[in-house]
Design a protein around this motif. Structure first.
Motif, PDB file in Angstrom:
ATOM      1  N   ALA A  72       0.550  -1.323   0.093  1.00 62.64           N
ATOM      2  CA  ALA A  72       0.022   0.054  -0.063  1.00 62.64           C
ATOM      3  C   ALA A  72       0.843   1.149  -0.095  1.00 62.64           C
ATOM      4  O   ALA A  72       0.539   2.184  -0.856  1.00 62.64           O
ATOM      5  N   ASP A  73       1.969   1.399   0.687  1.00 60.17           N
ATOM      6  CA  ASP A  73       2.848   2.398   0.888  1.00 60.17           C
ATOM      7  C   ASP A  73       3.345   2.544  -0.537  1.00 60.17           C
ATOM      8  O   ASP A  73       3.548   3.579  -0.950  1.00 60.17           O
ATOM      9  N   VAL A  74       3.851   1.576  -1.201  1.00 58.99           N
ATOM     10  CA  VAL A  74       4.791   1.614  -2.648  1.00 58.99           C
ATOM     11  C   VAL A  74       3.629   2.179  -3.522  1.00 58.99           C
ATOM     12  O   VAL A  74       4.060   3.012  -4.371  1.00 58.99           O
ATOM     13  N   CYS A  75       2.678   1.509  -3.386  1.00 61.48           N
ATOM     14  CA  CYS A  75       1.305   2.072  -4.530  1.00 61.48           C
ATOM     15  C   CYS A  75       1.007   3.640  -4.213  1.00 61.48           C
ATOM     16  O   CYS A  75       0.721   4.220  -5.295  1.00 61.48           O
ATOM     17  N   GLN A  76       1.006   3.989  -2.960  1.00 62.24           N
ATOM     18  CA  GLN A  76       0.773   5.409  -2.868  1.00 62.24           C
ATOM     19  C   GLN A  76       1.768   6.241  -3.238  1.00 62.24           C
ATOM     20  O   GLN A  76       1.436   7.149  -3.779  1.00 62.24           O
ATOM     21  N   THR A  77       3.021   5.882  -3.051  1.00 63.52           N
ATOM     22  CA  THR A  77       4.106   6.659  -3.790  1.00 63.52           C
ATOM     23  C   THR A  77       4.109   6.840  -5.211  1.00 63.52           C
ATOM     24  O   THR A  77       4.186   7.804  -5.925  1.00 63.52           O
ATOM     25  N   CYS A  78       3.523   5.557  -5.923  1.00 62.01           N
ATOM     26  CA  CYS A  78       3.441   5.618  -7.216  1.00 62.01           C
ATOM     27  C   CYS A  78       2.195   6.416  -7.799  1.00 62.01           C
ATOM     28  O   CYS A  78       2.350   7.156  -8.697  1.00 62.01           O
ATOM     29  N   ALA A  79       1.078   6.190  -7.076  1.00 60.32           N
ATOM     30  CA  ALA A  79      -0.071   7.036  -7.104  1.00 60.32           C
ATOM     31  C   ALA A  79       0.333   8.590  -7.177  1.00 60.32           C
ATOM     32  O   ALA A  79      -0.152   9.429  -8.211  1.00 60.32           O
ATOM     33  N   THR A  80       1.357   8.999  -6.255  1.00 63.38           N
ATOM     34  CA  THR A  80       1.387  10.555  -6.084  1.00 63.38           C
ATOM     35  C   THR A  80       2.358  10.890  -7.243  1.00 63.38           C
ATOM     36  O   THR A  80       2.151  11.859  -7.835  1.00 63.38           O
ATOM     37  N   GLN A  81       3.281  10.110  -7.592  1.00 60.46           N
ATOM     38  CA  GLN A  81       4.189  10.360  -8.562  1.00 60.46           C
ATOM     39  C   GLN A  81       3.518  10.489  -9.897  1.00 60.46           C
ATOM     40  O   GLN A  81       3.632  11.491 -10.826  1.00 60.46           O
ATOM     41  N   CYS A  82       2.670   9.615 -10.261  1.00 57.68           N
ATOM     42  CA  CYS A  82       1.943   9.305 -11.513  1.00 57.68           C
ATOM     43  C   CYS A  82       0.859  10.624 -11.605  1.00 57.68           C
ATOM     44  O   CYS A  82       0.631  11.057 -12.571  1.00 57.68           O
ATOM     45  N   SER A  83       0.258  11.034 -10.515  1.00 57.95           N
ATOM     46  CA  SER A  83      -0.782  12.143 -10.486  1.00 57.95           C
ATOM     47  C   SER A  83      -0.039  13.494 -10.825  1.00 57.95           C
ATOM     48  O   SER A  83      -0.914  14.286 -11.270  1.00 57.95           O
ATOM     49  N   LYS A  84       1.351  13.897 -10.809  1.00 50.87           N
ATOM     50  CA  LYS A  84       1.783  14.941 -11.040  1.00 50.87           C
ATOM     51  C   LYS A  84       1.727  14.946 -12.578  1.00 50.87           C
ATOM     52  O   LYS A  84       2.032  16.340 -13.199  1.00 50.87           O
ATOM     53  N   HIS A  85       1.639  13.901 -13.385  1.00 50.21           N
ATOM     54  CA  HIS A  85       1.576  14.081 -14.845  1.00 50.21           C
ATOM     55  C   HIS A  85       0.260  14.071 -15.483  1.00 50.21           C
ATOM     56  O   HIS A  85      -0.691  13.189 -15.136  1.00 50.21           O
ATOM     57  N   THR A  86      -0.031  14.673 -16.570  1.00 52.08           N
ATOM     58  CA  THR A  86      -1.454  14.748 -17.274  1.00 52.08           C
ATOM     59  C   THR A  86      -1.696  13.878 -18.202  1.00 52.08           C
ATOM     60  O   THR A  86      -2.681  13.557 -18.622  1.00 52.08           O
ATOM     61  N   MET A  87      -0.598  12.956 -18.694  1.00 50.30           N
ATOM     62  CA  MET A  87      -0.987  11.914 -19.882  1.00 50.30           C
ATOM     63  C   MET A  87      -1.963  10.902 -19.207  1.00 50.30           C
ATOM     64  O   MET A  87      -1.738  10.600 -17.891  1.00 50.30           O
ATOM     65  N   ALA A  88      -2.746  10.174 -20.221  1.00 47.71           N
ATOM     66  CA  ALA A  88      -3.734   9.174 -19.801  1.00 47.71           C
ATOM     67  C   ALA A  88      -3.155   8.243 -19.084  1.00 47.71           C
ATOM     68  O   ALA A  88      -3.590   7.669 -18.042  1.00 47.71           O
ATOM     69  N   HIS A  89      -2.116   7.787 -19.646  1.00 44.71           N
ATOM     70  CA  HIS A  89      -1.410   6.341 -18.943  1.00 44.71           C
ATOM     71  C   HIS A  89      -1.023   6.981 -17.507  1.00 44.71           C
ATOM     72  O   HIS A  89      -1.196   5.631 -16.781  1.00 44.71           O
ATOM     73  N   CYS A  90      -0.382   7.928 -17.126  1.00 44.37           N
ATOM     74  CA  CYS A  90      -0.166   8.272 -15.941  1.00 44.37           C
ATOM     75  C   CYS A  90      -1.119   8.415 -14.753  1.00 44.37           C
ATOM     76  O   CYS A  90      -1.246   7.792 -13.965  1.00 44.37           O
ATOM     77  N   GLN A  91      -2.443   8.923 -15.601  1.00 41.08           N
ATOM     78  CA  GLN A  91      -3.612   9.179 -14.746  1.00 41.08           C
ATOM     79  C   GLN A  91      -4.358   7.665 -14.382  1.00 41.08           C
ATOM     80  O   GLN A  91      -4.800   7.273 -13.382  1.00 41.08           O
ATOM     81  N   GLN A  92      -4.280   6.907 -15.520  1.00 41.26           N
ATOM     82  CA  GLN A  92      -4.890   5.560 -15.324  1.00 41.26           C
ATOM     83  C   GLN A  92      -4.101   4.654 -14.414  1.00 41.26           C
ATOM     84  O   GLN A  92      -4.290   3.952 -13.637  1.00 41.26           O
ATOM     85  N   CYS A  93      -2.758   4.903 -14.545  1.00 36.35           N
ATOM     86  CA  CYS A  93      -1.924   4.134 -13.470  1.00 36.35           C
ATOM     87  C   CYS A  93      -2.324   4.624 -12.103  1.00 36.35           C
ATOM     88  O   CYS A  93      -2.249   3.728 -11.151  1.00 36.35           O
ATOM     89  N   ALA A  94      -2.273   5.792 -11.801  1.00 33.14           N
ATOM     90  CA  ALA A  94      -2.542   6.410 -10.550  1.00 33.14           C
ATOM     91  C   ALA A  94      -3.838   5.922  -9.971  1.00 33.14           C
ATOM     92  O   ALA A  94      -4.000   5.620  -8.748  1.00 33.14           O
ATOM     93  N   ASP A  95      -4.598   5.786 -10.832  1.00 38.95           N
ATOM     94  CA  ASP A  95      -6.140   5.368 -10.200  1.00 38.95           C
ATOM     95  C   ASP A  95      -6.032   3.810  -9.980  1.00 38.95           C
ATOM     96  O   ASP A  95      -6.638   3.436  -9.025  1.00 38.95           O
ATOM     97  N   ALA A  96      -5.301   3.186 -10.740  1.00 37.68           N
ATOM     98  CA  ALA A  96      -5.032   1.660 -10.344  1.00 37.68           C
ATOM     99  C   ALA A  96      -4.393   1.604  -9.120  1.00 37.68           C
ATOM    100  O   ALA A  96      -4.605   0.504  -8.206  1.00 37.68           O
TER     101      ALA A  96
END
Length: 109
Positions: A72-96
């Motif tokens: 959960a901690d590692v996924c939260q870090t990834c979600a935070t990182q991906c949320s910084k970017h506007t690309m669809a793939h980053c937003q989809q990753c953040a959601d997952a």
């Protein structure tokens, strides 16, 4: 036999693995991939952690709660990182990743 929470967590981990690997691959194809290095690193770390966690749950490992908490901690870090970017793939990753955080936290508690 897996509990409902265990099955949901494995599914969330597997979806997160797919999203993270797709995101990392897409980030490498961005015009300035160097700017995406932190995102790519987070994606790969998250995919690895989710793989270990899903396998441990499937085996009924004694360390499921600890692994789920770390996942959960590692996924939260990834979600935070991906949320910084506007690309669809980053937003989809953040959601997952956010869905995996919730599933892992439910199993860790």
């Amino acid at each position: 036999m897996l509990s409902k929470n265990e099955a949901e967590c494995i599914a969330a981990c597997n979806e997160c693995i797919t999203a993270c690997l797709q995101c990392a691959s897409a980030c490498l194809k961005e015009e300035d991939a160097k700017k995406m290095a932190a995102c790519i690193n987070a994606d790969l770390a998250c995919a690895d952690m989710c793989q270990v966690t899903a396998a441990a749950i499937a085996r009924g490992d004694d360390h499921i709660k600890a692994l789920c908490s770390l996942c959960a901690d590692v996924c939260q870090t990834c979600a935070t990182q991906c949320s910084k970017h506007t690309m669809a793939h980053c937003q989809q990753c953040a959601d997952a990743c956010k869905k995996c955080v919730a599933a892992c936290r439910a199993l860790a508690s």
